[in-house]
Design an enzyme around this catalytic site. Structure first.
Site, PDB file in Angstrom:
ATOM      1  N   ASP A  92      13.660 -51.068   6.080  1.00 41.31           N
ATOM      2  CA  ASP A  92      12.585 -50.983   7.075  1.00 41.31           C
ATOM      3  C   ASP A  92      11.271 -50.420   6.530  1.00 41.31           C
ATOM      4  O   ASP A  92      10.707 -49.450   7.047  1.00 41.31           O
ATOM      5  CB  ASP A  92      13.042 -50.158   8.292  1.00 41.31           C
ATOM      6  N   HIS A 135      10.784 -40.308   6.215  1.00 41.92           N
ATOM      7  CA  HIS A 135      11.995 -41.079   5.869  1.00 41.92           C
ATOM      8  C   HIS A 135      12.158 -41.316   4.370  1.00 41.92           C
ATOM      9  O   HIS A 135      13.210 -41.750   3.925  1.00 41.92           O
ATOM     10  CB  HIS A 135      11.980 -42.452   6.556  1.00 41.92           C
ATOM     11  N   HIS A 174      12.333 -40.268  15.342  1.00 43.19           N
ATOM     12  CA  HIS A 174      13.335 -40.641  14.341  1.00 43.19           C
ATOM     13  C   HIS A 174      13.764 -39.421  13.531  1.00 43.19           C
ATOM     14  O   HIS A 174      12.992 -38.476  13.374  1.00 43.19           O
ATOM     15  CB  HIS A 174      12.782 -41.697  13.378  1.00 43.19           C
ATOM     16  N   TYR A 305       3.799 -45.671  17.909  1.00 42.85           N
ATOM     17  CA  TYR A 305       3.534 -47.110  17.831  1.00 42.85           C
ATOM     18  C   TYR A 305       2.950 -47.718  19.094  1.00 42.85           C
ATOM     19  O   TYR A 305       2.613 -48.892  19.113  1.00 42.85           O
ATOM     20  CB  TYR A 305       4.818 -47.830  17.389  1.00 42.85           C
TER      21      TYR A 305
HETATM   22  N1  Q9C Z   1      12.828 -52.169  15.992  1.00 45.28           N
HETATM   23  C1  Q9C Z   1       8.514 -43.660  11.467  1.00 45.28           C
HETATM   24  O1  Q9C Z   1       8.394 -43.487  12.664  1.00 45.28           O
HETATM   25  N2  Q9C Z   1      13.034 -49.250  12.332  1.00 45.28           N
HETATM   26  N3  Q9C Z   1       9.309 -44.597  10.961  1.00 45.28           N
HETATM   27  C2  Q9C Z   1      12.282 -50.279  12.948  1.00 45.28           C
HETATM   28  C3  Q9C Z   1      12.256 -51.984  14.697  1.00 45.28           C
HETATM   29  C4  Q9C Z   1      12.290 -48.425  11.432  1.00 45.28           C
HETATM   30  C5  Q9C Z   1      10.098 -45.410  11.836  1.00 45.28           C
HETATM   31  C6  Q9C Z   1      13.133 -51.145  13.808  1.00 45.28           C
HETATM   32  C7  Q9C Z   1      11.574 -47.323  12.119  1.00 45.28           C
HETATM   33  C8  Q9C Z   1      10.839 -46.467  11.132  1.00 45.28           C
HETATM   34  C9  Q9C Z   1       7.703 -42.851  10.520  1.00 45.28           C
HETATM   35 ZN    ZN Z   2       9.301 -42.192  13.986  1.00 45.02          ZN
END
Ligand code: Q9C
Ligand code: ZN
Length: 674
Positions: A92, A135, A174, A305
């Site tokens: 990701d 992450h 997350h 987001y």
């Molecule tokens: N539905 C941070 O918020 N998964 N990273 C995406 C899409 C990855 C998040 C799946 C999410 C990463 C910094």
């Molecule tokens: Zn996040």
């Protein structure tokens, strides 16, 4: 001392160059809308702008392997096909010819912020960066992250400034597994993260994101995971975890520096988090953290987001760092059952490491701790959201109200021979006070005596509360002949003159004027040493500590376990903080309390102190002006009697005050389903 803002447009200059549904939400506009909102609200102008710089190789190597750094270094020269291929080995995340440059700037921005705060150039600050960091791992990019900005910053602070203890608060939705891995066995860095987990069904779907990953070896107890097993968590759920877990542990830890992995995908409207906390909750989270470490707080952007929610949340955070009064929190209905289950699990897993949690309940006896395994066996997400539920993407919520700092920050009613502290306004009764009110004051509180000084002081006090009510003055302090009389006077006046709600926090033993009505217009919380068995009313809560307010640990336990949750749930329009003579409370504890209480009632706090406590006017005024309170030092274990006493009281009251709950046991009143 101001607030730093670190931002550079260069970090908007990379984006996803191919189709990847997992990555399409991580867009350059995240940064531009955040920055534009700060400019539009006049906040950017009030900050001290610090330029970004590139982190050096040596700095990046504080948290990453040489092989990984060398690999990332090659990406600016890769073709589109090579970039795609390179990206495939990680989860990701995407690469772009300019992302290495931006990642160096993002890490460098965090370091510039640490430099600004540690050298005293600024008090606190925020870095708006892309790519995010929490992450990314020692040898791997992950979850939109390339270098672990905050992990690098923590190591840098330790190395360059000799910082002994760093607290990392990760309020992104997350799990920052990269930060966890980086400090798992390190007791000098306390990592706290809450995250959408859904019994391991939610990304990154790691077993080690659960509450029982507490850290390893010497670092055991210094990794705190709060897994959210349902979506839709609200303000109450977040505040519960702060009051009953993070804050007591953080104060016991006593960090020299606080770093925040400031992701705003935990706010309402975010397509990833699907949570329901309002953007103004970040004003409170920030406020509650910004008096640790003498105020040294660095917030570094991670996720977020939903562009609207993100921009609002960033503004709430920065405005709080700047010291503007925090808004009254909306809709605090109490934590939900699932949040309480999580809270109970984490508190229980950590009770052997933190003396403030020593009395925490056992793990729930139900199948909660084993649920994850069962779900895995079934191989299916058994807790799918019900069909027909409103999708979080098209959620609507009101724009946070404008936060108006009143023209006068702090006004003082003082005898003529006491100097007015710098930055405050001396206040005396204005002529427009109703003569009827004055004669009533004389009648009720001075027994018709001719003590004109006392009458002037009481009249001034009443007039001051009115000015606070009109939002012309934010906070106040009065040095009076008799605090008990002054307290009775304010309580009576507010109960008759206004339709608002008054929270009285009484430090030390005092005679609380009775009766405290059952109408809920006044809530009195008293912390003292006198055993008072009669709980006169739901709205009179005596907290008894063996040493009264002398024992810092016991006092702090009562503040986080009782006073703050009660205050949040009660949501007063004015706070009256009364310092009884001989309370025994030490200055630094008193200052912490004074600052913390300003999280209620939009900062409208009125402090009453007795005439002979002149020496405390300066420290109190400084706390009313939001100067950071001095750290309390690493806290010892509170007295066992006090721990039990506070706990017993909390259990007794939790049926009526939902924010006092710390367990999901049905007999404890349970929580509501969201
Ligand atoms: N539905 C941070 O918020 N998964 N990273 C995406 C899409 C990855 C998040 C799946 C999410 C990463 C910094
Ligand atoms: Zn996040």
């Amino acid at each position: 001392m101001g607030t730093a803002l670190i931002y550079d447009e260069e970090m908007t200059k990379y984006k996803l160059l191919w189709v990847d549904p997992a990555c399409k939400i991580e867009v350059p506009e995240r940064l531009t809308v955040s920055h534009e909102a700060l400019v539009k609200n006049g906040l950017a102008d009030r900050c001290i702008s610090i330029p970004v710089r590139e982190a050096t190789d040596a700095e990046i190597l504080l948290a990453h392997s040489e092989e990984y750094l060398e690999a990332v270094k090659k990406t600016p020269h890769m073709s589109l096909e090579d970039l795609k291929e390179f990206t495939l080995q990680y989860g990701d995340v995407y690469f772009h010819p300019n992302i290495y440059h931006c990642a160096k700037l993002a890490a460098g921005a965090a370091l510039q912020l640490v430099d600004g705060v540690m050298t005293g150039k600024v008090r606190n600050g925020m870095a708006l960066v892309r790519p995010p960091g929490h992450h990314s791992m020692r040898s791997a990019a992950n979850g939109f992250c390339v270098f672990n900005n905050v992990a690098i910053a923590a190591r840098y602070a330790k190395q360059k400034y000799g910082v002994k203890r760093v607290l990392i608060v990760d309020w992104d939705v997350h799990h920052g597994q990269g930060v966890q891995y980086s400090f798992e066995d390190d007791p000098s860095v306390l990592y706290f993260s809450w995250h959408r987990y859904e019994h391991q069904q939610f990304w990154p779907q790691l077993r080690e994101s659960d509450y029982d990953s507490v850290g390893k070896e010497k670092g055991a107890g210094f990794n705190i995971n709060v897994p959210w097993n349902k979506v839709g968590m609200e303000n109450s759920d977040y505040l519960s975890v702060f009051c009953h877990l993070l804050l007591p542990v953080a104060y016991e830890f006593c960090p020299d520096l606080v770093l925040v992995c400031a992701g705003f995908d935990s706010a309402i409207g975010d397509p990833e988090g699907e949570m329901c906390a309002s953007p103004d909750i970040f004003a409170h989270l920030t406020h509650l953290l910004m008096n640790l470490a003498g105020g040294k707080l660095c917030a570094v952007l991670e996720g977020g987001y939903n562009l609207t929610s993100l921009a609002q949340s960033v503004c709430q955070t920065v405005q709080t760092l700047l010291g503007d009064p925090v808004p009254r929190p909306a809709k605090l209905s109490g934590p939900c059952k699932s949040a309480l289950e999580s809270l109970q699990c984490v508190r229980s897993a950590h009770r052997q490491y933190w003396s403030c949690l020593r009395h925490a309940a056992d793990l729930p006896t139900s199948d909660i701790s084993t649920k994850r395994l069962k779900l895995t066996e079934e191989g299916e997400n058994a807790e799918k959201k019900e069909e027909g539920e409103q999708s979080t993407q098209d959620q609507v919520w009101p724009e946070p109200p404008e936060r108006m700092a009143p023209p006068v920050r702090c006004a003082l009613v003082l005898p003529d021979d006491v100097a007015c502290p710098h930055g405050c306004r001396r206040f005396s009764c204005s002529d427009d006070l109703d003569p009827l009110v004055v004669s009533k004051l004389r009648e009720s509180f001075l027994k018709d005596s001719d003590d004109s000084d006392s009458l002037t002081a009481l009249s001034s006090l009443i007039s001051l509360t009115e000015k606070m009510e009109e939002n012309e003055i934010c906070s106040g302090l009065a040095l009076v002949r008799d605090v008990t009389v002054a307290m009775a006077c304010v309580i009576q006046h507010l109960a008759t003159a206004l339709s608002n709600r008054l929270l009285v926090v009484c430090v030390g033993d005092c005679e609380v004027p009775s009766p405290i009505g059952e109408d809920g217009r006044t809530l009195v919380v008293q912390i003292g040493s006198q055993e008072t068995n009669d709980q006169k009313s739901k709205y009179y809560i005596p907290v008894c500590l063996k040493e009264g307010c002398r024992d810092t640990s016991g006092f702090i336990q009562a503040v986080f376990g009782l006073v703050l949750p009660l205050g949040y749930e009660y949501d007063p329009s004015l706070v009256l903080l009364v310092r009884m003579p001989g309370s025994g409370v030490c200055d630094s504890v008193w200052q912490q309390l004074t600052v913390l209480l300003q999280g209620f009632a939009q900062g409208h706090t009125l402090v009453l102190m007795q005439e002979d406590e002149k020496a405390c006017v300066g420290p109190t005024a400084s706390s009313l002006l939001w100067d950071p309170a001095p750290p309390l030092g690493q806290l010892q274990a509170p007295l066992p009697e006090d721990v039990e006493g506070v706990e017993r009281l909390r259990q007794k009251l939790q049926a009526e005050w939902k924010l006092l709950q710390t367990t999901a046991a049905p007999e404890a009143g349970g929580g509501d389903e969201h």
